[in-house]
Design a protein around this motif. Structure first.
Motif, PDB file in Angstrom:
ATOM      1  N   GLY A 141     -28.549  -0.816 -25.013  1.00  0.00           N
ATOM      2  CA  GLY A 141     -29.388   0.608 -25.383  1.00  0.00           C
ATOM      3  C   GLY A 141     -30.306   0.970 -26.355  1.00  0.00           C
ATOM      4  N   ASN A 142     -30.077   1.790 -27.515  1.00  0.00           N
ATOM      5  CA  ASN A 142     -30.912   1.922 -28.347  1.00  0.00           C
ATOM      6  C   ASN A 142     -29.771   2.892 -29.097  1.00  0.00           C
ATOM      7  OD1 ASN A 142     -32.592   1.948 -31.095  1.00  0.00           O
ATOM      8  ND2 ASN A 142     -33.521   4.626 -30.164  1.00  0.00           N
ATOM      9  N   TRP A 143     -29.004   1.405 -29.965  1.00  0.00           N
ATOM     10  CA  TRP A 143     -28.529   1.844 -31.116  1.00  0.00           C
ATOM     11  C   TRP A 143     -27.823   2.377 -32.147  1.00  0.00           C
ATOM     12  CZ3 TRP A 143     -22.669   1.668 -28.958  1.00  0.00           C
ATOM     13  CH2 TRP A 143     -22.442   0.747 -27.422  1.00  0.00           C
ATOM     14  N   LYS A 144     -27.237   3.171 -32.771  1.00  0.00           N
ATOM     15  CA  LYS A 144     -27.609   3.669 -34.300  1.00  0.00           C
ATOM     16  C   LYS A 144     -26.681   2.562 -34.372  1.00  0.00           C
ATOM     17  CE  LYS A 144     -25.312   7.167 -36.072  1.00  0.00           C
ATOM     18  NZ  LYS A 144     -25.089   8.973 -36.259  1.00  0.00           N
ATOM     19  N   ILE A 145     -27.273   2.131 -35.328  1.00  0.00           N
ATOM     20  CA  ILE A 145     -26.008   0.878 -36.807  1.00  0.00           C
ATOM     21  C   ILE A 145     -25.936   1.452 -38.267  1.00  0.00           C
ATOM     22  CG2 ILE A 145     -25.654  -1.025 -37.704  1.00  0.00           C
ATOM     23  CD1 ILE A 145     -27.090  -2.027 -35.474  1.00  0.00           C
ATOM     24  N   ALA A 146     -24.588   2.045 -38.281  1.00  0.00           N
ATOM     25  CA  ALA A 146     -24.784   3.068 -39.644  1.00  0.00           C
ATOM     26  C   ALA A 146     -23.426   1.828 -40.622  1.00  0.00           C
ATOM     27  CB  ALA A 146     -23.328   4.261 -39.605  1.00  0.00           C
ATOM     28  N   VAL A 147     -23.579   1.741 -41.537  1.00  0.00           N
ATOM     29  CA  VAL A 147     -23.150   0.680 -42.832  1.00  0.00           C
ATOM     30  C   VAL A 147     -23.030   1.918 -44.082  1.00  0.00           C
ATOM     31  CG1 VAL A 147     -23.820  -1.135 -44.636  1.00  0.00           C
ATOM     32  CG2 VAL A 147     -25.330  -1.220 -41.685  1.00  0.00           C
ATOM     33  N   THR A 148     -21.579   1.468 -43.972  1.00  0.00           N
ATOM     34  CA  THR A 148     -20.679   2.069 -45.344  1.00  0.00           C
ATOM     35  C   THR A 148     -20.749   1.170 -46.425  1.00  0.00           C
ATOM     36  OG1 THR A 148     -19.788   4.081 -43.628  1.00  0.00           O
ATOM     37  CG2 THR A 148     -18.968   3.998 -45.671  1.00  0.00           C
ATOM     38  N   VAL A 149     -21.685   1.509 -47.422  1.00  0.00           N
ATOM     39  CA  VAL A 149     -21.151   0.727 -48.726  1.00  0.00           C
ATOM     40  C   VAL A 149     -20.597   1.414 -49.884  1.00  0.00           C
ATOM     41  CG1 VAL A 149     -23.435  -0.732 -48.067  1.00  0.00           C
ATOM     42  CG2 VAL A 149     -23.321   1.307 -49.523  1.00  0.00           C
ATOM     43  N   ARG A 150     -19.541   0.927 -50.298  1.00  0.00           N
ATOM     44  CA  ARG A 150     -18.804   1.625 -51.584  1.00  0.00           C
ATOM     45  C   ARG A 150     -19.042   0.095 -52.685  1.00  0.00           C
ATOM     46  NH1 ARG A 150     -13.736   1.701 -53.641  1.00  0.00           N
ATOM     47  NH2 ARG A 150     -12.639   0.153 -51.194  1.00  0.00           N
ATOM     48  N   THR A 151     -19.471   0.935 -53.774  1.00  0.00           N
ATOM     49  CA  THR A 151     -19.939   0.462 -55.226  1.00  0.00           C
ATOM     50  C   THR A 151     -19.275   0.821 -56.376  1.00  0.00           C
ATOM     51  OG1 THR A 151     -21.276   1.793 -55.998  1.00  0.00           O
ATOM     52  CG2 THR A 151     -22.626   0.267 -54.660  1.00  0.00           C
TER      53      THR A 151
ATOM     54  N   ASP B  76     -15.168   3.026 -57.452  1.00  0.00           N
ATOM     55  CA  ASP B  76     -14.192   4.079 -57.223  1.00  0.00           C
ATOM     56  C   ASP B  76     -14.467   5.230 -56.065  1.00  0.00           C
ATOM     57  OD1 ASP B  76     -11.681   2.308 -57.048  1.00  0.00           O
ATOM     58  OD2 ASP B  76     -11.466   3.054 -59.102  1.00  0.00           O
ATOM     59  N   ILE B  77     -16.001   5.952 -56.457  1.00  0.00           N
ATOM     60  CA  ILE B  77     -16.061   7.109 -56.260  1.00  0.00           C
ATOM     61  C   ILE B  77     -17.769   6.809 -56.002  1.00  0.00           C
ATOM     62  CG2 ILE B  77     -14.469   8.466 -57.901  1.00  0.00           C
ATOM     63  CD1 ILE B  77     -16.870   8.804 -60.258  1.00  0.00           C
ATOM     64  N   ASP B  78     -18.292   5.997 -55.798  1.00  0.00           N
ATOM     65  CA  ASP B  78     -19.643   5.956 -55.531  1.00  0.00           C
ATOM     66  C   ASP B  78     -19.669   5.326 -53.412  1.00  0.00           C
ATOM     67  OD1 ASP B  78     -20.820   7.345 -58.046  1.00  0.00           O
ATOM     68  OD2 ASP B  78     -20.308   4.993 -58.647  1.00  0.00           O
ATOM     69  N   GLN B  79     -20.390   6.747 -53.117  1.00  0.00           N
ATOM     70  CA  GLN B  79     -20.508   5.230 -51.825  1.00  0.00           C
ATOM     71  C   GLN B  79     -21.290   5.829 -51.008  1.00  0.00           C
ATOM     72  OE1 GLN B  79     -16.356   4.690 -48.949  1.00  0.00           O
ATOM     73  NE2 GLN B  79     -17.089   6.296 -47.900  1.00  0.00           N
ATOM     74  N   VAL B  80     -22.090   5.669 -49.790  1.00  0.00           N
ATOM     75  CA  VAL B  80     -23.349   5.988 -49.138  1.00  0.00           C
ATOM     76  C   VAL B  80     -22.764   5.375 -47.628  1.00  0.00           C
ATOM     77  CG1 VAL B  80     -24.938   3.830 -49.911  1.00  0.00           C
ATOM     78  CG2 VAL B  80     -25.215   6.499 -48.995  1.00  0.00           C
ATOM     79  N   THR B  81     -23.756   6.563 -46.756  1.00  0.00           N
ATOM     80  CA  THR B  81     -23.584   5.752 -45.625  1.00  0.00           C
ATOM     81  C   THR B  81     -24.942   5.760 -45.103  1.00  0.00           C
ATOM     82  OG1 THR B  81     -21.022   6.550 -44.652  1.00  0.00           O
ATOM     83  CG2 THR B  81     -22.436   5.861 -42.836  1.00  0.00           C
ATOM     84  N   VAL B  82     -25.483   4.628 -44.849  1.00  0.00           N
ATOM     85  CA  VAL B  82     -27.058   4.129 -44.228  1.00  0.00           C
ATOM     86  C   VAL B  82     -27.703   4.024 -42.876  1.00  0.00           C
ATOM     87  CG1 VAL B  82     -27.898   3.509 -47.057  1.00  0.00           C
ATOM     88  CG2 VAL B  82     -27.454   1.958 -44.930  1.00  0.00           C
ATOM     89  N   ASN B  83     -28.220   4.666 -42.280  1.00  0.00           N
ATOM     90  CA  ASN B  83     -28.132   4.294 -40.397  1.00  0.00           C
ATOM     91  C   ASN B  83     -28.984   3.587 -40.362  1.00  0.00           C
ATOM     92  OD1 ASN B  83     -26.046   5.865 -40.342  1.00  0.00           O
ATOM     93  ND2 ASN B  83     -26.979   7.728 -40.432  1.00  0.00           N
ATOM     94  N   LYS B  84     -29.596   3.078 -39.596  1.00  0.00           N
ATOM     95  CA  LYS B  84     -30.543   2.339 -38.627  1.00  0.00           C
ATOM     96  C   LYS B  84     -30.553   2.473 -37.127  1.00  0.00           C
ATOM     97  CE  LYS B  84     -34.701  -0.622 -39.907  1.00  0.00           C
ATOM     98  NZ  LYS B  84     -35.406  -1.401 -40.845  1.00  0.00           N
ATOM     99  N   ASN B  85     -31.632   2.598 -36.426  1.00  0.00           N
ATOM    100  CA  ASN B  85     -31.483   1.756 -35.139  1.00  0.00           C
ATOM    101  C   ASN B  85     -31.842   1.249 -33.943  1.00  0.00           C
ATOM    102  OD1 ASN B  85     -30.560   5.126 -34.935  1.00  0.00           O
ATOM    103  ND2 ASN B  85     -32.656   5.488 -34.335  1.00  0.00           N
TER     104      ASN B  85
END
Length: 658
Positions: free
Chosen positions: A633-643, A645-654
């Motif tokens: 199927g068409n999966w959503k892949i979410a990658v969470t990176v933390r640079t 202790d307080i800076d973090q973001v989650t980016v997505n790609k299908n």
């Protein structure tokens, strides 16, 4: 689907007219609410053809602009000028406007020369072979991706206000067909005396009017339904002319012409046929009406079969006549039931023989329904997974459940009818009631005659007219009193009240069943849905050779928070995979992060998120083995990176996996 045999066979004694119980209005209100909920929550008509491939492919980046954009569908579609539009990054059309058939369900449109680099949008709006509109859009890029100003309408083709009107008109068309065909068949084949009963006449004529009006509405709404979605286009004569050139337009016009012949049939049935008293003349006319009416009914059924589901897909040559038989069987069954309900509530009496004949006809109809329904289910669903995993299969299960409910109500009707027959002492209830009523009327007539003989009436001069009016008024009062007494006698019988309620409940469930069937005909068949999904998966797999590789930029917002994650999934298929993550700074050097997490979600199947915690291998490199992808199927892949202790973001790609 075997509900009619026990119901009708036992209901042969249910003949006398029954007064309308107080609960009828409430039950009809409940049925209306159920219909509103069912039709109100139904999604717009689903596509019965699906885009399975394109050139350039969705999301592709090509070195130079192509000369032609081609689209491949799961089945043949109807194309017109403007069905495929290609828009540049500024929203300007760059295609020639004329689509061509390239064969193998592939259609193409040529592009102008000298196109700039950037992201182009391909929007299509076509009509599938079974008359349902489909639309969609995707992008590809020349040179490199760019921003685009293209804004596509949110409303799906075939939806909105026009789509709702079109769906309601489809429902009314089915209902009208059932009433006119089934009601006429009930009168002609089961209860000839019903040709002179006004409520039955109104039922059949109402079915004809409903079918004619809804067909005309469908014809007018066809252009906006498959096109702009604007109601004003229903009165555009140019677009109406285009509709008449299509298969669906021809079917609707043919239906209107056949309804003209049906009007003549109804006029003869309720006119000359009802007045015939000579047995031979009546028999000859019955034969002629049966032949003529049968031909018209088959023709009306064919207007659906030749333009919808049965006309496309596998075994279309066999599926169309099977679909006609299915439609005629359901009309004979449900239309006959509607006529029987009207007769039970509003006719003075119904002969036991009429109900017995309907029982035999209905049994044959249900047998035909079971056989044709089984074939249609196999043809449209095709597999057990499609039965439970697609909208079409789930609606089909709801339909089967409603039939099971009908079986239960039919069993209740059988019990009430058996009790009534037992109380009649072997005599049909209508015959017993008629005998009692006739007895009472005879006694009243004898008493009245004796009074007239004993006391001569003297009419004053000039009072003849007043006496005549007075006599007429007394006659009406006496008839009303007689009717009221007969109604009280019938209503006092709890068995008859129970039978009335069970018959009305059957009719209510049948109305909901018809609504489910209407929605079912507007839903993408399970077989088509699964085949389209398999084609998309195969196309995606063919497009990608080797592992799945994704590059996902991120920015946590901090001073040192920008970078790119490269995700490698090998072999990039269903089952077990090895995953590697490589994180780099904007200058290309390895970026060591405190934490990296990944999750996979397949929204279309409500799977996930499936979390993966990779192990840190070396600077800027993380890895995980045995990553399970349960289905394609068409999966959503979410990658969470933390640079930090307080800076973090989650980016997505299908990405298509499997």
């Amino acid at each position: 689907m075997q509900t009619i045999a026990p119901r009708c066979g036992a209901r042969s004694g249910a003949a006398a007219r029954f007064g309308t119980p107080p609960g009828v209005g409430r039950l009809l209100l409940v049925v209306a609410v159920l219909l509103g909920a069912l039709l109100g929550t139904a999604a717009p008509a689903s596509a019965h053809a699906a885009l399975t491939g394109s050139d350039p492919k969705q999301g592709a980046v090509v070195d130079k602009a192509p000369s032609t954009v081609s689209l491949t569908f799961s089945e043949k579609v109807a194309m017109s000028d403007g069905s495929v539009r290609v828009l540049d990054p500024h929203g300007k059309r760059v295609d020639t406007g004329k689509a061509s058939d390239l064969g193998s369900n592939t259609y193409g449109v040529k592009l102008h020369k000298g196109l700039p680099d950037g992201t182009f949008t391909v929007a299509y709006q076509v009509v599938s072979a079974d008359s349902h509109p489909i639309s969609g859009a995707y992008t590809f890029s020349v040179g490199a991706p760019s921003d685009t100003k293209v804004a596509l309408p949110d409303q799906e083709v075939g939806g909105g206000f026009v789509g709702g009107l079109y769906g309601f008109a489809r429902y009314l068309a089915y209902a009208g067909f059932i009433l006119v065909v089934g009601g006429a068949a009930f009168v002609l084949g089961c209860w000839p005396r019903g040709a002179g009963v006004r409520p039955v006449q109104r039922l059949v004529v109402s079915g004809w009017v409903t079918l004619a009006a809804s067909t005309l509405v469908l014809l007018l709404l066809r252009a906006p339904y498959t096109g702009s979605g604007k109601l004003a286009d229903a009165f555009d004569m140019g677009k109406l002319g285009d509709v008449l050139q299509t298969k669906t337009g021809a079917a609707l016009v043919s239906r209107l012409l056949l309804l003209a012949a049906a009007a003549l049939f109804i006029a003869v049935l309720f006119g000359a046929y009802e007045k015939r008293t000579d047995p031979k003349e009546r028999k000859d006319l019955t034969f002629g009406l049966a032949i003529g009416g049968g031909v018209v009914a088959i023709g009306l059924g064919a207007t659906w079969a030749m333009a919808e589901h049965a006309s496309t897909g596998i075994q279309a040559g066999l599926a169309m006549p099977v679909d006609v038989v299915h439609l005629l069987a359901v009309a004979t069954w449900l239309g006959g039931l509607a006529a029987l309900v009207v007769a039970l509530y509003f006719a003075p009496s119904v002969e036991a023989g009429a109900v017995r004949r309907f029982s035999r006809v209905a049994l044959c109809s249900v047998t035909a329904l079971a056989a044709t329904g089984l074939y249609q289910s196999w043809r449209q669903v095709g597999s057990w997974s499609a039965l439970t995993g697609t909208s079409y299969g789930q609606l089909l299960l709801v339909k089967v459940g409603l039939v099971v409910v009908l079986v239960g109500i039919a069993w209740t009707s059988r019990r009430w009818t058996a009790r009534i027959a037992g109380q009649a002492g072997g005599m049909a209830p209508e015959a017993a009631a008629a005998e009692v009523i006739e007895d009472r009327a005879q006694k009243r007539a004898e008493k009245l005659a004796k009074r007239v003989e004993k006391k001569p009436v003297t009419v004053p001069a000039g009072g003849a007219e007043a006496g005549s009016k007075r006599s007429a008024e007394l006659s009406r009062q006496q008839a009303a009193m007689t009717t009221a007494r007969e109604k009280r006698v019938r209503d006092a019988d709890p068995n008859r009240s129970g039978l009335r309620r069970s018959v009305l409940a059957e009719a209510g469930v049948a109305v909901v069943l018809l609504a489910v069937t209407t929605v079912l005909t507007s839903t993408e068949p399970g077989r088509t849905e699964e085949e389209a999904a398999a084609s998309k998966t195969a196309a995606a797999a063919a497009q990608r050779s080797g592992p799945l590789i994704l590059k996902i930029p991120f920015d946590t917002g901090s001073a040192d928070g920008k970078g790119t994650v490269r995700l490698d999934l090998d072999p990039g298929r269903t089952g077990s995979n090895d995953m590697h993550l490589y994180v780099k700074r904007p200058n290309g050097s390895a970026f060591d992060l405190p934490e990296v997490k990944v999750s996979f979600t397949l929204k279309s199947k409500d799977v996930g998120p499936l979390p993966v915690a990779p192990d840190h291998i070396t600077t800027g490199h993380w890895s995980a083995s045995g990553v399970q992808i349960p289905m394609a199927g068409n999966w959503k892949i979410a990658v969470t990176v933390r640079t930090s202790d307080i800076d973090q973001v989650t980016v997505n790609k299908n990405a298509q996996i499997g």
